[in-house]
Motif scaffolding. Sequence first.
Motif, mmCIF file in Angstrom:
data_model
loop_
_atom_site.group_PDB
_atom_site.id
_atom_site.type_symbol
_atom_site.label_atom_id
_atom_site.label_comp_id
_atom_site.label_asym_id
_atom_site.label_seq_id
_atom_site.Cartn_x
_atom_site.Cartn_y
_atom_site.Cartn_z
ATOM 1 N N ASP A 182 37.653 -4.487 -53.596
ATOM 2 C CA ASP A 182 38.657 -5.536 -53.481
ATOM 3 C C ASP A 182 39.327 -5.748 -54.837
ATOM 4 O O ASP A 182 39.206 -4.908 -55.747
ATOM 5 N N ASP A 183 40.025 -6.849 -54.943
ATOM 6 C CA ASP A 183 40.732 -7.128 -56.198
ATOM 7 C C ASP A 183 39.766 -7.232 -57.372
ATOM 8 O O ASP A 183 40.084 -6.806 -58.492
ATOM 9 N N PHE A 186 38.875 -3.729 -58.653
ATOM 10 C CA PHE A 186 39.929 -3.109 -59.453
ATOM 11 C C PHE A 186 40.072 -3.804 -60.802
ATOM 12 O O PHE A 186 40.376 -3.158 -61.815
ATOM 13 N N THR A 233 37.934 5.614 -50.124
ATOM 14 C CA THR A 233 39.270 6.052 -49.702
ATOM 15 C C THR A 233 39.173 7.022 -48.537
ATOM 16 O O THR A 233 39.955 6.946 -47.569
ATOM 17 N N GLU A 236 38.507 5.056 -45.473
ATOM 18 C CA GLU A 236 39.700 4.342 -45.013
ATOM 19 C C GLU A 236 40.687 5.286 -44.343
ATOM 20 O O GLU A 236 41.357 4.933 -43.388
ATOM 21 N N ASN A 248 47.358 -1.219 -45.655
ATOM 22 C CA ASN A 248 46.499 -1.908 -46.614
ATOM 23 C C ASN A 248 46.919 -1.585 -48.046
ATOM 24 O O ASN A 248 47.002 -0.429 -48.448
ATOM 25 N N SER A 249 47.180 -2.649 -48.804
ATOM 26 C CA SER A 249 47.587 -2.452 -50.195
ATOM 27 C C SER A 249 46.459 -1.885 -51.038
ATOM 28 O O SER A 249 46.699 -1.229 -52.060
ATOM 29 N N SER A 250 45.200 -2.130 -50.629
ATOM 30 C CA SER A 250 44.066 -1.594 -51.396
ATOM 31 C C SER A 250 44.063 -0.068 -51.374
ATOM 32 O O SER A 250 43.660 0.573 -52.351
ATOM 33 N N ARG A 253 46.560 1.054 -53.918
ATOM 34 C CA ARG A 253 46.029 0.863 -55.260
ATOM 35 C C ARG A 253 44.943 1.890 -55.567
ATOM 36 O O ARG A 253 44.865 2.416 -56.681
ATOM 37 N N ALA A 254 44.121 2.184 -54.566
ATOM 38 C CA ALA A 254 43.058 3.176 -54.766
ATOM 39 C C ALA A 254 43.653 4.545 -55.077
ATOM 40 O O ALA A 254 43.170 5.267 -55.959
#
Length: 708
Positions: A182-183, A186, A233, A236, A248-250, A253-254
């Motif tokens: 999650d945030d 990161f 990843t 996902e 999903n923004s994660s 970002r990943a």
Amino acid sequence: MAANGINSVALPPKDGFASGPLSPGEPAAPGLPLRSPNPLTSKVTSVLSTSYADAEFRDALGLLDERGLANSAETRRQLRLDIQKEVIQSNGDIITEFGRVADQLRRIGTTIDKLNRSYQEMKSHVTAAHKATSSTLDEASNLIAQRQDIEKKQHVLKALREHFVLSEDEEASLTLTSEPVDDRFFAILAKAKKIRTDCEVLLGFEHQTLGLEIMERTSKHLNQAFQKLYRWTQKEFKTLNLENPQINSSVRRALRVLAERPSLFQNCLDFFAEAREQILSDAFYLALTGTSPSGQEDRSVKPIELVAHDTLRYVGDMLAWIHSATVSEREALEILFVSDGNEIAKGIQAGRENDLWRLVTDEADGTPEFDAVKALNELVDRDVSGAARVLRQRVEQVIQTNEDTILAYKLANLLNFYRVTFSKLLGTQSVLLESMSNLETEALRQFRSLMRDHIATLQGEFQHTPSDLGPPDFLQESLKQLTSIMKTYETSLASTGDREADFQPVLAESFDPFISGCENMAKTIKPPSVSVFLINCLLVAKAALAPFDFTQKRVEALQSRVDEHAEKLVASQYAYLRTESGLDTLYDALAPLQATEEDIAKLRTSDALKPDVLIAASQNLDDFLPSALMDAMENLRHLQDSKLTRDITEEATEKFCVDFEHVEEMLISADEAIEQGQTNGHAGSQDGPQSLRALFPRTTGEIRVLLS
């Protein structure tokens, strides 16, 4: 102050002189100095010497005025006594008050003495206490200094731990798979990367042990964090729904973070491409058959193989599905990989010098310039490559089993349309575009093969010329077929500048052989039927090609050939007019002559101008002229273009009239020469050569009227 003022006026002076003037008969007091002999003068002098500007004097006068006393001797004497009494009373009051003040001062002195004694006692106690606690204070000062030094070290240590050391919770969040990505993950990952970067500062000091230990520990945690992110990843990707616009923004970002590790990022891309390739292949198979690869039927899907009964629609539906899937895939991947200000590209740029998105990299050749669009196109192409293989198999089967020439070309044109579309969508280097190009080439090859087979079956018809000299049936059919092909090509995406050049191979296969067949058929007939037949064929071919802008050069070439054969028909019609009119011999005889004396002299000896010959020619001409035009038109009755027939005949008659005009001019010149000779040498003689115009009376105007 009032007393002072009164004394200055009324009281006797301190030296003992009397305050007022003595009476004349009063003797002077013994021991006193003698008065001035003139008391009035002394009085006046005293009054005049007094300064009324003195404040005390004014106050004294004010007091007297307040008493309201009359200025008389008695009053003055009594005033002095009253004033002295008041002064005495005032002095007594003052003494009484000063006695009280003295008592208070004595009591104050006693109190001060007590305070001094108490102070001395306290001072002695303090001095003794100071001597007793001096060693303790020194020790306390040392302890305070040590505590401050320890606090500084604790602050430095705390700052070092906060900046360079990850807490146990942070390490667990980075390395344990049970902790979410999650945030916070990161944020801790960014902190760890900053720690590793800042360790370079520690390595610059003399003692490098701390920097090396922190860097080693942090690098270990970073490697575990990247492995955790890589596995997350991949997980996902298995459940990622690209059709969802809110991806999903994660994940984005990943991917941006993984771009800093080339091998992990490339493995993620490979895994993603394989997963998407399988998903799209299964979806395409479901769209074709209505059944999933596992055999489960989906009633909500209309199978392309059952709905599309027409071959062209079948191929078109498959290509449309592939195009739709490619567009959707590209849009989804743009959101996933290139959105948010191209952050993925920035991560790749920082990770490996624009080389991460390349599916095949060669570090020995240097890092190529990063092209995000090209990299995205390559990934989309990999995703749809599985469906593209299924498409190629199905389309190749359709092409090979097709026996319709027009359908073969329509398939090639359809494939060309999608090839151009995919080149704009995915660029010029892609597996899907290569498949489209190969299929288009295969369709064109099939088209040429079918066209050659069709021509081979018509070889027998090439030997028989139609009796009406019209275009043969095989040419009519081929032009209908060609028209359908040209309408299909007209809707293609070929560029305007290359359309005509690109269509030339099609004309060479579907048009030129039939025109050549007509020319071979024309070899079996005689002129002018040859020209009539070929003009009919060329005109119908020109009419078929003229509506299309990409055949204009070929239309011009056909028109040039029509003009050549029209010239031949003009010559044929002209020869017919000369022969049938009986003037062929006369034209040949007079054509090389001009209206000169020498040529006119030759006319007299010409056999073509003998009277009987001229009479016969005139009679033959009169018999020919009434039906000459109709007969000439009848020669071209098989020419299907009536306007061209009239133009050819008119041009031939005009040429015939021009030649007749020359004959007429020569005959007139000969008659004039004969008349002039008779006038000069045989004056008055009635016998002589007969007038040529009388033997041949027709004029050019009459000829033009009869042949118009």
